[in-house]
Design an enzyme around this catalytic site. Structure first.
Site, PDB file in Angstrom:
ATOM      1  CD  GLU A 197      33.748  38.431  12.715  1.00  0.00           C
ATOM      2  OE1 GLU A 197      34.389  37.494  13.239  1.00  0.00           O
ATOM      3  OE2 GLU A 197      32.532  38.376  12.484  1.00  0.00           O
ATOM      4  CD  GLU A 213      31.760  36.956   7.829  1.00  0.00           C
ATOM      5  OE1 GLU A 213      31.554  36.020   8.643  1.00  0.00           O
ATOM      6  OE2 GLU A 213      32.879  37.422   7.615  1.00  0.00           O
TER       7      GLU A 213
END
Length: 491
Positions: free
Chosen positions: A123, A268
């Site tokens: 990220e 995720e």
């Protein structure tokens, strides 16, 4: 999530294997995080994965014990590269070649580890990083790809970049209005084109829990797959949950930019069980069970079929993670830190979760506040603050699993979690004559007083203690200050 957050999820597949996966059952994918003061032995984790039919796992870093234990296990591996390595990898192809040789090639050749993906960064484009990794992510991705080709692994191992869902948005508040963030639009297009040209997938992390956590007015049912909230109507499509709407916003962004057939992995997705009033076992079971059911039924979103890989976040709790995003960060596991089951799930065909086996614990004793000690003792606040600086007290917050303890119970929890984190060493239950040892389990209702894994009886990697890890100090101090107010309201 880009904070090392480690989610496991469910992949519908037909597997025939003599190692725990049989033809016609559901295979599972998950994140295995190791930011724990007392991590499970790697071999125990691999057995835990196999006995619960996880056949794909995502690691946030190239952890040697994990990669060795996964060798010849029948489990496919995505190995991650932490963001702090992006700059050196971007600066030199040779650095990337060395990294691939050390962390990919050697485990494939020496241990038979089935590495399928390298996740370059985690990220990296989060707003909170303030553009720190904008100039290094793509060059690092290119250099790792070049290194894999040089190692002869270009077809076997694919690159990807796990991205938070904040890389795209919609100005219309509808999925059909999806596009990539203006500040990174051109960079995203370059990365996606590079991935497509190398037959590699785009990886996106989606967290319905965070929608509920960030907005007190967010409709609770819309965070779940089986909610009853009024749907969001987008043309001929009605969206009944935030996951579908979020994912299809990405699909719309891909379509607008010429990538309608780009494969997407969910890196995720999951639900935490503690650290916030919305992070509880009831909600976690509801979310994850419905998610499993969708996968078993092969149900995708209105605009896409079921993604090929969906990694649940996470396998176990991690008590050494940063609490900067929220106290819930340490509680994403479907298992407790020691591999015991938090809540039961039907994984399909009535198959329940199976706990970890062969775990060895410290002595069955707890450190609690002494019956003779007073909650008005002036040393109590500082003693609690010290304990919670070096151990995980996030379960004591309002709305958390231990949030209903009285002042003495709160102090006992803080003393015990410190004592256990310090491996029950001599002197670790000494808090200005405020504490004592007991062999009576002080756990009550939803509040579990831990006894830690005995690291002396398990292989464990170094550097996993609270004292040794890099932590956001300001966030930790702020958390402890609030906690002291909660614990010592009457002190």
């Amino acid at each position: 999530m880009g904070r090392h957050y480690m989610l496991c999820f469910f992949l519908l597949c037909l597997i025939s294997s003599d190692q725990g996966l049989v033809k016609g059952v559901v295979g599972l994918s998950c994140n295995w995080g190791i930011q724990s003061t007392h991590p499970l032995q790697a071999n125990i984790v691999v057995k835990l994965l196999k006995e619960n039919r996880f056949n794909k796992v995502k690691l946030f870093e190239a952890d040697p014990p994990a990669l060795k234990a996964l060798g010849k296990s029948g489990i496919q591996v995505m190995v991650g590269i932490p963001n702090e390595f992006l700059a050196p990898l971007a600066s030199s192809v040779q650095v990337a070649i060395n990294w691939v040789q050390q962390n990919v090639s050697s485990y494939i050749s020496r241990y038979g580890t089935d590495i399928r993906y390298v996740a370059v960064g985690n990220e990296p484009f989060l707003h909170s990083y303030k553009d720190m990794f904008l100039r290094t992510t793509f060059p690092a991705l290119q250099n790792i790809q070049a290194a894999l080709i040089k190692a002869g692994l270009g077809r076997q191992v694919k690159v990807t970049v796990p991205l938070n869902a904040d890389v795209y948005q919609t100005d219309s508040d509808l999925p059909s209005g999806g596009n990539f963030r203006p500040d990174i639009h051109d960079l995203m297009i370059s990365i996606i084109k590079f991935l497509r040209d190398n037959n590699a997938p785009l990886t996106i992390n989606i967290y319905p829990f965070l929608s509920l956590y960030a907005d007190p007015n967010f409709p609770v049912d819309f965070a779940f797959f089986n909610g009853t909230s009024a749907p969001v109507v987008d043309g001929s499509i009605s969206y009944t949950n935030v996951f579908d709407a979020n994912f299809d916003t990405l699909v719309s962004a891909l379509e607008k930019n010429g990538f309608s057939s780009m494969p997407v992995i969910i890196g995720e997705v999951g639900w935490p069980t503690d650290g916030d009033s919305s992070a509880n076992i009831e909600y976690a079971r509801r979310f994850n069970q419905a998610l499993i059911n969708r996968i078993n039924q092969g149900q995708g979103t209105p605009k896409r079929r079921t993604p090929p890989d969906i990694y649940l976040f996470s396998l176990t709790d991690e008590d050494a993670k940063s609490v900067q995003p929220g106290n819930f960060e340490r509680h994403w596991g479907i298992f407790n830190y020691d591999g015991t089951i938090k809540y039961q799930l039907d994984m399909g065909n009535g198959k329940p979760l199976v706990p970890a086996r062969g775990v060895k614990y410290l002595a069955r004793q707890w450190c609690v506040m002494s019956p003779e000690a007073s909650i008005s003792d002036p040393n109590l606040p500082n003693s609690i603050a010290y304990a919670c600086t070096y151990a995980d007290c996030t379960s004591l917050g309002n709305g958390s699993s231990c949030g209903t303890l009285d002042a003495r119970g709160n102090a006992s929890y803080a003393f015990n979690i410190y004592y256990q984190t310090m491996n029950q060493r001599k002197g670790a239950c000494s808090f200005s004559n405020l504490s004592t040892l007991t062999k009576l389990d002080p756990s009550q209702n939803t509040c579990r007083f831990e006894i830690m894994i005995d690291l002396g009886k398990h292989e464990t990697p170094p550097g996993r203690s609270f004292a040794g890890r890099k932590e956001n100090l300001a966030t930790t101090i702020a958390f402890i200050s609030v906690l002291i107010l909660i614990i010592c309201g009457a002190c």
